[in-house]
Design a protein around this motif. Structure first.
Motif, PDB file in Angstrom:
ATOM      1  N   MET A   1       0.855  -1.181   0.000  1.00 26.56           N
ATOM      2  CA  MET A   1       0.000   0.000   0.000  1.00 26.56           C
ATOM      3  C   MET A   1       0.901   1.244   0.000  1.00 26.56           C
ATOM      4  N   LYS A   2       0.562   2.211  -0.833  1.00 28.59           N
ATOM      5  CA  LYS A   2       1.301   3.470  -0.931  1.00 28.59           C
ATOM      6  C   LYS A   2       0.368   4.620  -0.593  1.00 28.59           C
ATOM      7  N   ASP A  47       7.706   7.809   9.424  1.00 29.83           N
ATOM      8  CA  ASP A  47       8.690   7.431   8.405  1.00 29.83           C
ATOM      9  C   ASP A  47       8.376   8.031   7.027  1.00 29.83           C
ATOM     10  N   SER A  48       7.599   9.088   7.002  1.00 33.50           N
ATOM     11  CA  SER A  48       7.264   9.754   5.737  1.00 33.50           C
ATOM     12  C   SER A  48       8.499  10.411   5.133  1.00 33.50           C
ATOM     13  N   HIS A  49       8.490  10.481   3.820  1.00 31.84           N
ATOM     14  CA  HIS A  49       9.590  11.101   3.076  1.00 31.84           C
ATOM     15  C   HIS A  49       9.039  12.316   2.332  1.00 31.84           C
ATOM     16  N   ILE A  50       9.742  13.427   2.394  1.00 37.91           N
ATOM     17  CA  ILE A  50       9.306  14.648   1.716  1.00 37.91           C
ATOM     18  C   ILE A  50      10.119  14.852   0.443  1.00 37.91           C
ATOM     19  N   VAL A  51       9.399  15.099  -0.661  1.00 33.94           N
ATOM     20  CA  VAL A  51      10.019  15.529  -1.915  1.00 33.94           C
ATOM     21  C   VAL A  51       9.354  16.833  -2.322  1.00 33.94           C
ATOM     22  N   SER A  52      10.155  17.764  -2.800  1.00 31.66           N
ATOM     23  CA  SER A  52       9.624  19.086  -3.127  1.00 31.66           C
ATOM     24  C   SER A  52      10.222  19.599  -4.416  1.00 31.66           C
ATOM     25  N   TYR A  86       0.972  15.179 -16.503  1.00 27.15           N
ATOM     26  CA  TYR A  86       1.623  13.994 -17.061  1.00 27.15           C
ATOM     27  C   TYR A  86       3.077  13.908 -16.597  1.00 27.15           C
ATOM     28  N   GLU A  87       3.735  15.038 -16.528  1.00 25.44           N
ATOM     29  CA  GLU A  87       5.102  15.066 -15.997  1.00 25.44           C
ATOM     30  C   GLU A  87       5.090  14.727 -14.506  1.00 25.44           C
ATOM     31  N   LEU A  88       4.134  15.264 -13.769  1.00 25.98           N
ATOM     32  CA  LEU A  88       4.015  14.932 -12.346  1.00 25.98           C
ATOM     33  C   LEU A  88       3.775  13.433 -12.175  1.00 25.98           C
ATOM     34  N   GLU A  89       2.932  12.859 -12.987  1.00 25.08           N
ATOM     35  CA  GLU A  89       2.678  11.417 -12.914  1.00 25.08           C
ATOM     36  C   GLU A  89       3.962  10.631 -13.183  1.00 25.08           C
ATOM     37  N   ARG A  90       4.750  11.049 -14.171  1.00 25.21           N
ATOM     38  CA  ARG A  90       6.023  10.366 -14.460  1.00 25.21           C
ATOM     39  C   ARG A  90       6.943  10.400 -13.247  1.00 25.21           C
ATOM     40  N   VAL A  91       7.001  11.557 -12.574  1.00 18.92           N
ATOM     41  CA  VAL A  91       7.846  11.688 -11.387  1.00 18.92           C
ATOM     42  C   VAL A  91       7.348  10.752 -10.284  1.00 18.92           C
ATOM     43  N   VAL A  92       6.052  10.763 -10.028  1.00 20.58           N
ATOM     44  CA  VAL A  92       5.484   9.924  -8.969  1.00 20.58           C
ATOM     45  C   VAL A  92       5.753   8.443  -9.254  1.00 20.58           C
ATOM     46  N   LEU A  95       9.139   7.292  -8.043  1.00 22.52           N
ATOM     47  CA  LEU A  95       9.535   7.483  -6.649  1.00 22.52           C
ATOM     48  C   LEU A  95      10.105   6.190  -6.075  1.00 22.52           C
ATOM     49  N   ASP A  96      10.907   6.333  -5.046  1.00 23.19           N
ATOM     50  CA  ASP A  96      11.587   5.213  -4.406  1.00 23.19           C
ATOM     51  C   ASP A  96      10.572   4.335  -3.671  1.00 23.19           C
ATOM     52  N   ASP A  97      10.483   3.073  -4.063  1.00 20.99           N
ATOM     53  CA  ASP A  97       9.522   2.146  -3.455  1.00 20.99           C
ATOM     54  C   ASP A  97       9.829   1.852  -1.991  1.00 20.99           C
ATOM     55  N   HIS A  98      11.003   2.216  -1.539  1.00 18.41           N
ATOM     56  CA  HIS A  98      11.359   2.053  -0.128  1.00 18.41           C
ATOM     57  C   HIS A  98      10.401   2.846   0.768  1.00 18.41           C
ATOM     58  N   PHE A  99       9.866   3.950   0.238  1.00 10.51           N
ATOM     59  CA  PHE A  99       8.974   4.823   1.011  1.00 10.51           C
ATOM     60  C   PHE A  99       7.515   4.491   0.700  1.00 10.51           C
ATOM     61  N   ASP A 100       6.762   4.182   1.758  1.00  7.62           N
ATOM     62  CA  ASP A 100       5.331   3.904   1.590  1.00  7.62           C
ATOM     63  C   ASP A 100       4.474   5.154   1.705  1.00  7.62           C
TER      64      ASP A 100
END
Length: 159
Positions: A1-2, A47-52, A86-92, A95-100
Motif C-alpha cells: 500500500m502506498k 517514516d514519511s519522506h518529503i520531496v519538493s 503527465y510530468e508529475l505522474e512520471r515523477v510519482v 519514486l523510491d519504493d522504499h517509502f510507503d
C-alpha cells in the motif's frame, strides 16, 4: 500500500521582478501553511519522506511542513517544477519504493489534475497550501492507479 500526500505550495508573492522559479512566500502564505500543517500532522506517519519542487515557494512550504511534522530531510527536485500532470505522474511513478508514504510539494495545474485523475473525490481547484492525501493499493509507485482520497484540507476550511 502506498500513500501520497500532495501539497500545493503556499501563496507566493508577486512583488518584485524575479523569475517565477524564485518567487518567495508572502506572509499570508506562511500563516496558511502553518495552519494546514498543524491541522494535518496527526495523519503523518513518522517514516514519511518529503520531496519538493526546487522552486523557492515550494521549498519554503516544504520546510514549514517538515518543521511542524518533525521530519528532518527534504529531497529537492528540479523535475517537480512542473505545471503538467503527465510530468508529475512520471515523477510519482519513479519514486523510491522504499517509502510507503511520500509528501510531495509542487505546483498547480499539475496538482489539481493529478488528484482528480488518481483520487476518488473531484476537487475543482487545490488551493494554495492545500493538502490532499491519496492511498493506493499498489506496492510499487510505478503501478499506482485510481486510489482513495482520504483527506483534503484547505486553509479556508480552518478559518
Amino acid at each position: 500500500m502506498k500513500r501520497l500526500i500532495i501539497v500545493r505550495h503556499a501563496k507566493s508573492s508577486w512583488d518584485g521582478p524575479v523569475r517565477d522559479f524564485d518567487r518567495i512566500l508572502e506572509h499570508k502564505g506562511i500563516i496558511d501553511a502553518e495552519k494546514v500543517a498543524q491541522q494535518t500532522r496527526e495523519f503523518i506517519p513518522k517514516d514519511s519522506h518529503i520531496v519538493s519542487s526546487a522552486a523557492q515557494r515550494a521549498s519554503q512550504t516544504a520546510q514549514i511542513f517538515a518543521r511542524i511534522y518533525q521530519i528532518q530531510h527534504i529531497e529537492y527536485r528540479q523535475d517537480l517544477y512542473t505545471f503538467d500532470e503527465y510530468e508529475l505522474e512520471r515523477v510519482v511513478r519513479r519514486l523510491d519504493d522504499h517509502f510507503d508514504c511520500i509528501i510531495l510539494f509542487g505546483h498547480n495545474e499539475a496538482i489539481t489534475n493529478f488528484v482528480n485523475k488518481f483520487g476518488d473525490v473531484f476537487i475543482p481547484n487545490v488551493a494554495t497550501s492545500g493538502f490532499t492525501m491519496l492511498e493506493f493499493t499498489a506496492d510499487q509507485w510505478q503501478n499506482i492507479s485510481t486510489g482513495k482520497t482520504l483527506k483534503v484540507v484547505f486553509p479556508k476550511d480552518l478559518k
